[in-house]
Scaffold this motif. Sequence first.
Motif, short mmCIF file in Angstrom:
data_model
loop_
_atom_site.label_atom_id
_atom_site.label_comp_id
_atom_site.label_asym_id
_atom_site.label_seq_id
_atom_site.Cartn_x
_atom_site.Cartn_y
_atom_site.Cartn_z
N PRO A 172 78.77 -42.92 65.22
CA PRO A 172 79.47 -44.00 65.92
C PRO A 172 80.49 -44.62 64.98
O PRO A 172 80.31 -44.63 63.76
CB PRO A 172 78.36 -44.99 66.27
N GLN A 173 81.57 -45.13 65.53
CA GLN A 173 82.59 -45.79 64.72
C GLN A 173 82.28 -47.29 64.75
O GLN A 173 82.43 -47.93 65.78
CB GLN A 173 83.98 -45.51 65.31
N ILE A 174 81.82 -47.83 63.64
CA ILE A 174 81.48 -49.24 63.54
C ILE A 174 82.56 -49.94 62.72
O ILE A 174 82.66 -49.74 61.51
CB ILE A 174 80.10 -49.45 62.87
N SER A 175 83.40 -50.73 63.38
CA SER A 175 84.46 -51.47 62.71
C SER A 175 84.80 -52.68 63.56
O SER A 175 84.29 -52.84 64.67
CB SER A 175 85.69 -50.58 62.52
N GLU A 176 85.66 -53.53 63.04
CA GLU A 176 86.07 -54.71 63.82
C GLU A 176 86.79 -54.30 65.09
O GLU A 176 86.56 -54.86 66.16
CB GLU A 176 86.99 -55.59 62.98
N LYS A 177 87.67 -53.31 64.98
CA LYS A 177 88.43 -52.86 66.14
C LYS A 177 87.51 -52.23 67.18
O LYS A 177 87.66 -52.49 68.38
CB LYS A 177 89.48 -51.85 65.70
N ALA A 178 86.53 -51.42 66.73
CA ALA A 178 85.59 -50.81 67.67
C ALA A 178 84.73 -51.86 68.36
O ALA A 178 84.41 -51.74 69.54
CB ALA A 178 84.71 -49.80 66.94
N THR A 179 84.34 -52.90 67.63
CA THR A 179 83.56 -53.99 68.22
C THR A 179 84.38 -54.76 69.25
O THR A 179 83.87 -55.12 70.32
CB THR A 179 83.07 -54.95 67.12
N TYR A 180 85.65 -54.99 68.95
CA TYR A 180 86.54 -55.67 69.88
C TYR A 180 86.70 -54.85 71.17
O TYR A 180 86.64 -55.39 72.27
CB TYR A 180 87.90 -55.91 69.22
N ILE A 181 86.88 -53.53 71.01
CA ILE A 181 87.02 -52.64 72.18
C ILE A 181 85.73 -52.65 73.00
O ILE A 181 85.76 -52.66 74.23
CB ILE A 181 87.37 -51.21 71.72
N ALA A 182 84.59 -52.66 72.31
CA ALA A 182 83.31 -52.65 73.02
C ALA A 182 83.13 -53.92 73.84
O ALA A 182 82.64 -53.87 74.97
CB ALA A 182 82.16 -52.50 72.02
N ASP A 183 83.51 -55.06 73.28
CA ASP A 183 83.36 -56.32 74.00
C ASP A 183 84.35 -56.46 75.15
O ASP A 183 83.98 -56.89 76.24
CB ASP A 183 83.55 -57.50 73.04
N LYS A 184 85.59 -56.07 74.92
CA LYS A 184 86.63 -56.28 75.92
C LYS A 184 86.59 -55.24 77.04
O LYS A 184 86.68 -55.57 78.21
CB LYS A 184 88.00 -56.26 75.25
N ASN A 185 86.47 -53.96 76.69
CA ASN A 185 86.63 -52.88 77.66
C ASN A 185 85.34 -52.16 78.02
O ASN A 185 85.38 -51.18 78.76
CB ASN A 185 87.62 -51.83 77.13
N GLU A 186 84.21 -52.61 77.48
CA GLU A 186 82.92 -51.94 77.69
C GLU A 186 83.01 -50.46 77.30
O GLU A 186 82.60 -49.58 78.04
CB GLU A 186 82.45 -52.09 79.13
N GLN A 187 83.60 -50.20 76.12
CA GLN A 187 83.73 -48.85 75.60
C GLN A 187 83.01 -48.77 74.25
O GLN A 187 82.88 -49.76 73.55
CB GLN A 187 85.19 -48.46 75.39
N VAL A 188 82.58 -47.55 73.92
CA VAL A 188 81.96 -47.28 72.63
C VAL A 188 82.77 -46.17 71.97
O VAL A 188 83.18 -45.22 72.63
CB VAL A 188 80.49 -46.86 72.80
N VAL A 189 82.98 -46.29 70.65
CA VAL A 189 83.80 -45.32 69.93
C VAL A 189 82.90 -44.42 69.09
O VAL A 189 82.04 -44.91 68.35
CB VAL A 189 84.83 -46.04 69.03
N PHE A 190 83.10 -43.10 69.21
CA PHE A 190 82.35 -42.13 68.43
C PHE A 190 83.31 -41.20 67.71
O PHE A 190 84.37 -40.87 68.24
CB PHE A 190 81.46 -41.25 69.34
N ASN A 221 73.12 -50.16 72.15
CA ASN A 221 72.94 -51.08 71.04
C ASN A 221 72.50 -50.29 69.82
O ASN A 221 71.37 -49.78 69.78
CB ASN A 221 71.91 -52.15 71.42
N PHE A 222 73.35 -50.20 68.82
CA PHE A 222 73.05 -49.40 67.63
C PHE A 222 72.13 -50.13 66.66
O PHE A 222 71.45 -49.50 65.87
CB PHE A 222 74.34 -49.00 66.91
N THR A 223 72.11 -51.45 66.69
CA THR A 223 71.32 -52.20 65.71
C THR A 223 69.81 -52.08 65.98
O THR A 223 69.02 -52.17 65.07
CB THR A 223 71.70 -53.70 65.72
N GLU A 224 69.44 -51.87 67.23
CA GLU A 224 68.01 -51.74 67.56
C GLU A 224 67.55 -50.29 67.60
O GLU A 224 66.45 -50.00 68.01
CB GLU A 224 67.72 -52.40 68.92
N GLY A 225 68.43 -49.36 67.21
CA GLY A 225 68.07 -47.94 67.24
C GLY A 225 67.92 -47.40 68.65
O GLY A 225 67.16 -46.50 68.89
#
Length: 104
Positions: free
Chosen positions: A17-35, A97-101
């Motif tokens: 998974p791509q974990i970054s500020e931009k990826a988090t912003y995209i996840a919150d705004k567009n309901e997308q996950v980056v891999f 949710n990546f933090t809870e495995g």
Amino acid sequence: MSLNYSQERLLQVLVSPQISEKATYIADKNEQVVFVVLPDATKPEIKAAVELLFKVEVKSVQVSNLKGKVKRVGKNIGRRNDQRKAFVCLKPGQEINFTEGGGA
């Protein structure tokens, strides 16, 4: 999914998974996950892999090919590897949710 892919191939398609500020912003705004995915991965393979690993429903997949940067160390000039990123749009109410495995 109507297409049949081998389970071994689907387990290898998603690199990380791509974990970054931009990826988090995209996840919150567009309901997308980056891999980050394999360079030869197709959209249907990526969709099947995400649905298999994370038990969610995927609405769509967009793919981006990134060229590796040219880097220099002293006299030596090298180049980073090319990357392929997948932007996976989840159906409403779905979440990874990546933090809870949550997943594999």
